[in-house]
Design an enzyme around this catalytic site. Structure first.
Site, PDB file in Angstrom:
ATOM      1  N   CYS A   1      38.665 109.870  -7.488  1.00 14.70           N
ATOM      2  CA  CYS A   1      38.288 110.933  -6.568  1.00 14.70           C
ATOM      3  C   CYS A   1      37.475 111.987  -7.297  1.00 14.70           C
ATOM      4  CB  CYS A   1      39.546 111.571  -5.983  1.00 14.70           C
ATOM      5  SG  CYS A   1      40.707 110.398  -5.256  1.00 14.70           S
TER       6      CYS A   1
ATOM      7  N   ASP B   1      50.559 107.283  -6.043  1.00 14.05           N
ATOM      8  CA  ASP B   1      50.800 107.674  -7.434  1.00 14.05           C
ATOM      9  C   ASP B   1      50.621 109.175  -7.604  1.00 14.05           C
ATOM     10  OD1 ASP B   1      48.053 107.390  -6.951  1.00 14.05           O
ATOM     11  OD2 ASP B   1      47.594 106.821  -9.010  1.00 14.05           O
TER      12      ASP B   1
END
EC number: 6.3.5.4
Length: 567
Positions: free
Chosen positions: A2, A94
């Protein structure tokens, strides 16, 4: 995988944050999120890889609402960590595991993470920002501090979007031109824009910024210094390698891998097919070529693939594409990059995105841990191979710029010179440079790149082994070749090292001559012309076209500079 962005301090604003996020939206097209409170603005561009639900969007908060996290990367051992945490999880991400680990263990959580990461956590109670970067700096973290305000992001262009001036760091540029240096771990090519070095964290409280090292590689190596029998090392390393690749298959989207004709790709190919947990899913391989038999590795790639029957996507780069593609790659890189091979590599990720293969595995990192470069055992400190004379043209630089250039000096923490060269390449030269290029070309196409050979357990264990396990009878990466030979033919396992190349040297002086002419003219007419003796520069360019072209690195340096600073 990201993009993260944040502003903490008196000058923060939502408008600036969204300008930052918009500038790096290619890093995460699936969702753009923000969180704002007082003078704290956090933002996130999400590329959904693990837990595709909206509940895993970021910024993400814990159940008490005390902590906010923005995270770029993957924690590969998140399933194992989750079992150790007494926490009421609401997602399968996660990200939530990472936040819960920080809440339980504080900064010590970093030592438990196996992954690539760059993240920031805001503590709303203590008004403290904590941010950290993975051991080898796979995921980026750039920052700028002024007037009690910290700006940070995953890309330099996001800081420029927030209003930080695009001013060149003359010292870094000078050292790049004179010595080929891409800067030290905390530096960038732009003035007053720094990066958090790999293996470090920062804390910001009441405007006070502190940066601390958390990964002590030299100390970790001492834990492996007891010499073990070759067979034991081979068995242990094979098990670690298997586990590393298995962990990197954890994904809720499709996974493929990049392959070239070298040993590292051979190892990746062999283990990917052996360990694929989704046996019904065919793992697709990607490789680039240029239709120049002097450089293309397709014959070796196709020989390897013929043994495993993976579908192979062959991505072709032609000279006519380089002009426009070099401008595009320069935009996404923000800083100098490695030339036409990087452009060809970028095209692979474009194709993967079209194929909806959102995660690719790569073979980066074996040479540095197993002493795979010729210069490790030669009295030669150059990291540019295959060139007999200096690839740098300092005679084209003005006295002002040349005086700023500093030949980089790297730490030598080990008694053994080969280990010191490996250490340099891991933390200062080859790996940081490759990781930077690769992160930006993969994210430009909104894809995730994973580096299984840079699992810290693999690197530490291989690095610590005696030289005779690395090089034997003139055969480099000896133990690794031994492992691969059990899965693929000797013609592949014991093939000589072939640098990944393109016809850059030939193309620049022929098909791309007009393009180079135009960029050199831009330098001559730009505000940076005083950096160079432009008449000498043009003469060196003429010499190159006329046949003095053993190295093309200096030509690419000038192109890099013009594309970045005159755009």
């Amino acid at each position: 995988m990201c993009g993260i962005a944040g502003i903490v301090g008196d000058l923060s604003s939502k408008e600036l944050l969204f300008k930052m996020l918009d500038s790096q939206k290619h890093r995460g097209p699936d969702n753009t999120g923000s969180w704002c409170n007082d003078n704290v603005f956090l933002g996130h561009n999400r590329l959904s890889i693990i837990d595709l639900s909206e509940e895993a969007n970021q910024p993400f908060t814990d159940s008490s609402q005390r902590y906010q996290i923005i995270f770029n990367g993957e924690i590969y051992n998140y399933i194992e960590l989750k079992k150790e945490l007494d926490y009421n999880f609401s997602t399968n991400s996660d990200t939530e595991v990472l936040l819960a680990a920080y809440i339980k263990w504080g900064t010590k959580c970093l030592e438990r993470l196996n992954g690539m990461f760059s993240f920031a956590i805001w503590d709303t109670l203590n008004k403290t920002l904590f941010a950290a970067r993975d051991r080898f700096g796979v995921k980026p973290f750039f920052y700028h501090l002024k007037e009690n305000t910290l700006y940070f992001s995953s890309e330099i262009k996001a800081l420029h979007a927030a209003g930080i001036d695009k001013l060149p760091n003359k010292k870094v540029w000078a050292s790049y031109f004179a010595y080929g240096s891409y800067g030290m771990p905390e530096e960038t090519f732009f003035d007053k824009i720094n990066q958090l070095p790999g293996g470090h964290f920062l804390e910001l409280k009441q405007g006070n910024l502190q940066i601390k090292k958390w990964y002590f590689f030299e100390e970790e190596i001492k834990k492996h210094q007891q010499i073990e029998p070759y067979k034991i090392v081979k068995k242990k390393y094979t098990a670690l390698l298997s586990n590393s690749i298995s962990l990197r298959f954890r994904s809720d989207v499709s996974v493929g891998f990049n392959v070239s004709g070298g040993l590292d790709s051979s190892a990746l190919l062999a283990f990917v097919n052996q360990l694929n947990p989704r046996k019904k899913e065919v793992i697709k391989a990607y490789s680039f070529y240029t239709e120049d038999e002097r450089y293309d590795e397709l014959p070796w790639v196709e020989e390897m693939i013929s043994l495993t029957k993976n579908p192979l996507e062959k991505v072709k780069l032609l000279s006519g594409e380089v002009c426009e593609r070099s401008k595009k790659v320069s935009y996404f890189q923000d800083e100098p990059y490695g030339g036409i091979p990087t452009i060809a590599y970028a095209k692979i990720f474009e194709q993967a995105r079209k194929d909806k293969t959102l995660v690719l595995l790569d073979g980066q990192g074996m040479d540095e841990q197993w002493a795979g470069y010729d210069y490790y055992t030669q009295n030669n400190n150059s990291i540019i191979q295959g060139v007999n004379k200096s690839p740098f043209k300092t005679n084209v630089l003005s006295k002002e710029i040349l005086d700023l250039a500093q030949k980089p000096k790297y730490p030598k923490p080990f008694k053994d010179e080969v280990l010191n060269k490996q250490y340099r390449d891991l933390f200062y030269t080859k790996i940081p440079r490759a990781l930077r290029f690769n992160d930006r070309v993969s994210m430009a196409s909104s894809t995730e790149l994973r580096e299984p050979f840079l699992d810290y357990r693999l690197v530490e264990y291989a690095f610590a082994q005696p030289l005779e396990y690395k090089i034997k009878n003139g055969i480099q990466k000896y133990l690794l070749r031994n492992i691969v030979s059990e899965h693929l033919s000797d013609s592949i396992s014991y093939a000589p090292k072939r640098p990944l190349q393109t016809p850059q040297r030939e193309w620049l002086g022929t098909e791309l001559e007009t393009f180079v002419d135009q960029e050199i003219e831009k330098i001559e007419k730009s505000e940076f012309s005083s950096w160079f003796d432009t008449e000498v520069l043009k003469q060196e360019w003429k010499n190159y076209v006329d046949g003095d072209n053993q190295s093309s690195f200096h030509i690419w340096q000038w192109l890099n500079f013009s594309l970045l600073m005159n755009s």
